[in-house]
Design an enzyme around this catalytic site. Structure first.
Site, PDB file in Angstrom:
ATOM      1  N   LYS A  15       1.031  -1.070  -0.160  1.00  0.00           N
ATOM      2  CA  LYS A  15       0.111  -0.095  -0.095  1.00  0.00           C
ATOM      3  C   LYS A  15       0.788   1.092  -0.062  1.00  0.00           C
ATOM      4  CE  LYS A  15      -2.740   0.840   3.817  1.00  0.00           C
ATOM      5  NZ  LYS A  15      -2.492   2.330   4.214  1.00  0.00           N
ATOM      6  N   SER A  16       1.619   1.171   0.826  1.00  0.00           N
ATOM      7  CA  SER A  16       2.773   2.661   1.049  1.00  0.00           C
ATOM      8  C   SER A  16       3.368   2.740  -0.454  1.00  0.00           C
ATOM      9  CB  SER A  16       3.684   2.240   2.197  1.00  0.00           C
ATOM     10  OG  SER A  16       3.120   2.385   3.259  1.00  0.00           O
ATOM     11  N   GLN A 171       4.665   9.432   6.723  1.00  0.00           N
ATOM     12  CA  GLN A 171       3.618  10.262   5.890  1.00  0.00           C
ATOM     13  C   GLN A 171       4.082  11.820   5.883  1.00  0.00           C
ATOM     14  OE1 GLN A 171      -0.189   9.460   7.475  1.00  0.00           O
ATOM     15  NE2 GLN A 171      -0.412   7.468   6.426  1.00  0.00           N
ATOM     16  N   SER A 195      11.565   6.125  10.218  1.00  0.00           N
ATOM     17  CA  SER A 195      10.266   5.463   9.810  1.00  0.00           C
ATOM     18  C   SER A 195      10.397   5.178   8.529  1.00  0.00           C
ATOM     19  CB  SER A 195       9.098   6.758   9.735  1.00  0.00           C
ATOM     20  OG  SER A 195       9.464   7.605   8.972  1.00  0.00           O
ATOM     21  N   ASP A 318       2.086  -0.587  12.006  1.00  0.00           N
ATOM     22  CA  ASP A 318       1.066  -1.037  11.236  1.00  0.00           C
ATOM     23  C   ASP A 318       0.607  -2.615  11.771  1.00  0.00           C
ATOM     24  OD1 ASP A 318       0.419   1.232  10.085  1.00  0.00           O
ATOM     25  OD2 ASP A 318       1.044   0.699   7.998  1.00  0.00           O
ATOM     26  N   ARG A 349      -6.149   2.502  17.830  1.00  0.00           N
ATOM     27  CA  ARG A 349      -6.128   0.980  17.911  1.00  0.00           C
ATOM     28  C   ARG A 349      -5.944   0.627  19.430  1.00  0.00           C
ATOM     29  NH1 ARG A 349      -3.022   0.891  12.252  1.00  0.00           N
ATOM     30  NH2 ARG A 349      -4.921   0.818  11.025  1.00  0.00           N
TER      31      ARG A 349
HETATM   32  C1  S3P Z   1       2.546   5.048   6.265  1.00  0.00           C
HETATM   33  C2  S3P Z   1       3.173   5.446   7.489  1.00  0.00           C
HETATM   34  C3  S3P Z   1       2.168   5.235   8.739  1.00  0.00           C
HETATM   35  C4  S3P Z   1       1.427   4.055   8.551  1.00  0.00           C
HETATM   36  C5  S3P Z   1       0.573   4.231   7.381  1.00  0.00           C
HETATM   37  C6  S3P Z   1       1.321   4.203   6.021  1.00  0.00           C
HETATM   38  C7  S3P Z   1       3.100   5.543   4.743  1.00  0.00           C
HETATM   39  O1  S3P Z   1       1.659   6.239   8.903  1.00  0.00           O
HETATM   40  O2  S3P Z   1       0.832   3.891   9.682  1.00  0.00           O
HETATM   41  O3  S3P Z   1      -0.430   2.971   7.265  1.00  0.00           O
HETATM   42  O4  S3P Z   1       2.800   4.854   3.922  1.00  0.00           O
HETATM   43  O5  S3P Z   1       3.705   6.444   4.957  1.00  0.00           O
HETATM   44  P1  S3P Z   1       2.480   7.682   9.755  1.00  0.00           P
HETATM   45  O6  S3P Z   1       3.269   8.339   8.842  1.00  0.00           O
HETATM   46  O7  S3P Z   1       1.281   8.611  10.426  1.00  0.00           O
HETATM   47  O8  S3P Z   1       3.154   7.019  10.921  1.00  0.00           O
END
Ligand code: S3P
EC number: 2.5.1.19
Length: 433
Positions: A15-16, A171, A195, A318, A349
């Site tokens: 997904k990301s 994000q 991250s 996640d 969550r």
């Molecule tokens: C994601 C980052 C995470 C994750 C989300 C997808 C991304 O969120 O929880 O499902 O694709 O960059 P955060 O950036 O809010 O931690």
């Protein structure tokens, strides 16, 4: 107790990486081909907002490497400023990634736009996106409590900034990077906790280490040339299948071609540390991402999961709902701390896990930044309804426990799994022997 066996070649594409491939394509000069794009609702929301801003997107099904069809997406753009003003609010549905990351792009466009979402998304914190974008010179307005609708007044005169991320968030890192691509000068992003790093990898931005801190330097106003992307299988989806195999004693499942980027695969380290029989095979690099196969052998006992390291929490964020449910059912214990961010996802969550586990007879104790499960009083006799809170990962975590442990669980909402894993129920059914 059920047993699961088989080879999984139909996990959803990550997904990301799918979000980022579509967004980077919309900023690149030329035609981008994305192979194995996700059919999940969230990724389709990203394609929807791009189209609403005048970016041509084509999707088709083509034969995939394992026989079944995969999705090929083709996106046309003329570079950083190819967007046109949308005629209506941009609908992000359940997708925080769409709303947050696309905001970084809209901040650099010389028009006003509004981003909206479903009931879950309208509750999520957005000041974290408004702060850096306003520092860069864009106008951003939110609801009085700092949530969407997000109204962005973009400008062609964005300024580069140095920004230290106040929370570990890929994000936010990505939206600052996307805005930085439009700004005059070099944008510097300081990241105290690592991250997921797909944006840096896909944009070819080599991180530097300065005073023990990771810094990403984004050169502004550089033309990006279109290049093809190939999306690997989603490790966050794989986590549900791994848990299914571990809970279904005697199971043996091979999961193919999963993204094993170290910023996504911490859940496997956590499981291996606790004695679970999970092994990685055939590790290789495809399109800059590490991928491999995961073999799950559900014949061994595991220790209760104890997760407390803030860095580990950030890169397993996640997977925490599934790990919590797995540990509770396999060992009647679970210990999570330093995870306040878990309250800001598609649902709170921590609350969602605690409320549902309690309904299922577990003793839970919530903290502002964590949760402990200390035992199970009793297993309820009749069916128990689990509340899914518009949250795909909560729904799938409890669906796995139900399927593998023979628990009589009724989900308040099965459809929500389609946000990231449209074939979830048919896949877990097909693995049962
Ligand atoms: C994601 C980052 C995470 C994750 C989300 C997808 C991304 O969120 O929880 O499902 O694709 O960059 P955060 O950036 O809010 O931690």
């Amino acid at each position: 107790m059920s047993v699961f066996k088989g080879e999984v070649t139909s996990l959803p594409p990550d997904k990301s990486i799918s979000h980022r491939a579509a967004l980077i394509a919309s900023l690149s000069d030329g035609e981008t081909e994305i192979m194995n794009f996700s059919a999940g609702f969230d990724n389709q929301s990203t394609l929807g907002v791009l189209q609403a801003c005048g970016i041509p997107v084509r999707q088709e099904e083509v034969p995939g490497p394992w026989g079944a069809a995969v999705r090929r997406v083709v996106i046309q753009s003329k570079g950083l400023w190819s967007f046109t003003p949308p005629s209506a609010p941009l609908q992000c549905n359940n997708s925080g990634s769409t709303m947050r990351m696309f905001s970084g792009i809209l901040a650099g466009q010389p028009f006003q736009s509004e981003l909206v979402g479903d009931a879950s998304l309208l509750k999520r914190p957005m000041r974290r996106i408004a702060d850096p974008l306003m520092q860069m010179g864009a106008g951003v307005s939110l609801s009085p409590v700092g949530t969407a609708p997000v109204v962005i007044t973009g400008t062609k005169d964005l300024r580069a900034i140095s920004y230290r991320l106040p929370v570990a968030s890929a994000q936010v890192k990505s939206l600052v990077a996307f805005a930085g691509l439009h700004a005059e000068g070099e944008t510097r992003i300081y990241e105290p906790l690592l991250s997921r790093d797909h944006t840096e990898l896909m944009l070819g931005l080599e991180p530097r280490i300065e005073n023990n801190e990771r810094v990403i330097v984004v050169p502004g106003r550089r033309q990006l040339d279109a290049r093809p992307f190939q999306i690997p299988a989603d490790p966050s989806a794989a986590c549900f299948i791994v848990a299914l195999g571990l809970l279904g004693r005697g199971s043996e499942i091979m999961i193919r071609d999963v993204c094993l980027n170290p910023t996504r695969a911490a859940f496997l380290d956590i499981l291996i540390r606790s004695g679970a029989a999970v092994t990685i095979e055939n590790r290789r690099t495809v399109g800059g991402e590490s991928i491999g196969d995961i073999l799950v052998d559900g014949s061994r006992d595991m220790e209760p999961l104890v997760i407390s390291d803030p860095q580990e929490v950030a890169i397993a964020i996640d997977e925490l709902p599934m790990l919590g449910v797995l540990s509770s059912f396999a060992t009647e214990r679970f210990e999570l701390t330093n995870a306040a961010e878990l309250r800001t996802k598609e649902s709170d969550r921590i609350e969602a896990l605690a409320m549902n586990l309690e309904r299922l007879g577990f003793e839970c104790h919530q903290e502002p930044a964590g949760l402990s499960v200390t035992g199970r009083r009793e297993r309820p006799a009749g069916p128990v309804e689990v509340e899914c809170y518009d949250d795909h990962r909560i729904a799938m975590s409890f669906a796995v426990a139900s399927k593998a442990c023979g628990e009589d669980i009724v989900l308040s909402d099965r459809e929500v799994a389609g946000v990231s894993f449209p074939n979830f129920f048919s896949l877990i059914d097909s693995l049962e022997v």
